[in-house]
Design a protein around this motif. Structure first.
Motif, short mmCIF file in Angstrom:
data_model
loop_
_atom_site.label_atom_id
_atom_site.label_comp_id
_atom_site.label_asym_id
_atom_site.label_seq_id
_atom_site.Cartn_x
_atom_site.Cartn_y
_atom_site.Cartn_z
N GLY A 130 0.66 -1.30 0.02
CA GLY A 130 0.01 0.23 -0.06
C GLY A 130 0.91 1.44 -0.04
O GLY A 130 0.21 2.19 0.11
N ASP A 165 -2.14 3.07 1.49
CA ASP A 165 -3.47 2.51 0.94
C ASP A 165 -3.80 1.12 1.81
O ASP A 165 -3.41 -0.06 1.59
N TYR A 207 -2.68 -2.86 1.56
CA TYR A 207 -2.06 -3.44 2.62
C TYR A 207 -2.76 -4.68 3.13
O TYR A 207 -2.06 -5.89 3.40
#
Length: 450
Positions: free
Chosen positions: A300, A421, A425
């Motif tokens: 992420g 993000d 993740y």
């Protein structure tokens, strides 16, 4: 006649029965299998004194490391240069860079503190049977003068031919900053550099696919050459390094993820594990860098930021090689040479670990960092020779810790800056080494026409 009557097809347009394929073995299983096979072949070679197998294991491991090193110089140059120029695409670039460096220093301080604590508790140099006569000066020793003056190259060719990563990083940083200053005029150079970087990473992926085979050679040769007797001599020191790295890897990092980033530590290891396991085998942070960057992005972290933080970390962020190891090694060598260390010496060790970590430069081994620490403390450099034999075994765990930290800090900073993000993740799981093949194997969905 319709196409459907001409030959039986599935809905995706593939002939019926073509879905069968040989199951792919996950990359981590290949690595583990290589480790097991390497240990068995190494034990067999040493116990039965099989010369041809000893030579074969040596050559296989050596070729794998050489292939990794072949890509190091150009990869570092273009990765650092492109990563610096990519900062122009990131909001608050200066703030992100500063936070990244700050967390590098914080985690290094924690790691060196753990190393010193373990060394003071266990006294790794006591009862080994080793004496100062067993030591030997290294061929190349590091000093602060060499470190500071050695950053600037005398020409642009030698750093690449002699693989002086620190000088390559310096030239890449200068080129990247100059490109940022030129703006649009530098766009053709940046486009070419990005293409070259992708080409190098693609070629390195092919080398990475050979990691299971390289594992057999590296581990097998280590066992065949050193044997278990040598490991027994350094049992306390070896255990200290592995325990120290494990405490940082599975204690400090999860705690930071849970409290600072407020994300799942287990999910971090699920996503970052492919890079960690490759680092354990290859013993090269730079060689692992493409995998580290991919897993970091999949966790992420924005690509523009990850493309700066990971290459920067691969050459400067060394919790294993530059923090835990030199602190333990300094205590070990001081005890062998009967030198008493005081509080001031321990503070110096921490200072060297944080400021001088770039001296390790992401290559296999940490000899330069160790000699830098010893020379700062005034300890005999002959002590380095005591640890060279056991170094490959220690380097595996050190490098795995390095790479985990190089993926951790971008996650921490991204989470703190609210650019992580979380959906990406929480869904990161598959090995990036398997991903290209899996993507190629996906059905293309060719429609059936009449």
């Amino acid at each position: 006649m319709s196409a459907n009557s001409a030959s039986p097809e599935t809905e995706t347009g593939k002939p019926a029965g073509s879905d069968f394929r040989i199951p792919r073995v996950p990359f981590w299983i290949q690595i583990v299998a290589g480790l097991v096979l390497g240990v068995l072949l190494g034990w067999l070679t040493r116990s039965q004194d099989i010369d041809w197998l000893y030579t074969t294991l040596d050559k296989v491991g050596h070729i794998f490391v050489q292939l990794l090193k072949l890509a190091v110089a150009p990869l570092v140059f273009f990765a650092i240069m492109v990563s610096i120029t990519n900062l122009r695409k990131v909001n608050n670039a200066a703030r992100l860079a500063t936070r990244t460096l700050l967390w590098f220093m914080i985690t290094s301080l924690i790691a060196v503190a753990i190393g010193l604590a373990i060394g003071l508790i266990t006294n790794p140099g006591s009862g080994t049977g080793l004496t100062p006569k067993d030591g030997a000066k290294p061929e190349h020793a590091g000093s602060w003068l060499d470190f500071l003056t050695g950053i600037i190259p005398t020409d642009v060719i030698t750093p690449f031919t002699e693989l002086n990563v620190l000088q390559i990083v310096f030239m890449a940083a200068v080129a990247g900053i100059a490109a940022l200053q030129l703006g649009e005029k530098a766009k053709p150079i940046l486009t070419l550099s990005e293409s070259i970087l992708e080409l190098l990473q693609k070629a390195l992926w092919w080398v990475i696919r050979l990691a299971p085979l390289g594992t057999v050679g590296l581990i097998g040769y280590a066992i065949a050459d050193y044997g278990w007797d040598l490991i027994g001599k350094y049992a306390t020191f070896t255990a200290d390094v592995y325990i120290g790295c494990a405490l940082v890897l599975f204690g400090v990092y999860p705690l930071l993820l849970a409290t600072v980033a407020k994300v799942s530590p287990l999910q971090f290891f699920r996503g970052a594990w492919p890079a960690i396991q490759l680092a354990f085998v290859s013993r090269s942070s730079v060689g692992t860098m493409p995998v580290t960057q991919k897993v970091t992005e999949r966790l992420g972290v924005p690509k523009e930021y990850a493309s700066f933080a990971v290459p920067f970390g691969a050459t400067t962020k060394m919790d294993g090689c530059a923090a835990i190891y030199p602190s333990l090694a300094a205590i070990f060598i001081a005890q062998i040479f009967d030198v008493q260390l005081g509080i001031g010496d321990y503070v110096l060790i921490a200072f060297v670990s944080v400021i001088g970590s770039a001296a390790t430069a992401g290559l296999t081994g940490a000899t330069v960092m160790l000699t830098l620490t010893l020379s700062t403390l005034g300890l005999p450099l002959e002590g380095v020779g005591l640890l060279l034999a056991i170094d490959p075994i220690l380097d595996m765990m050190r490098t795995a810790t390095n790479v985990a930290g190089q993926a951790l800090v971008p996650v921490l900073v991204s989470a703190r800056e609210k650019i992580l993000d979380h959906d990406a993740y929480n869904s990161a799981s598959a090995s990036p080494v398997d991903e290209p093949e899996a993507r190629d194997a996906e059905p293309k969905g060719v429609p059936v026409t009449a």
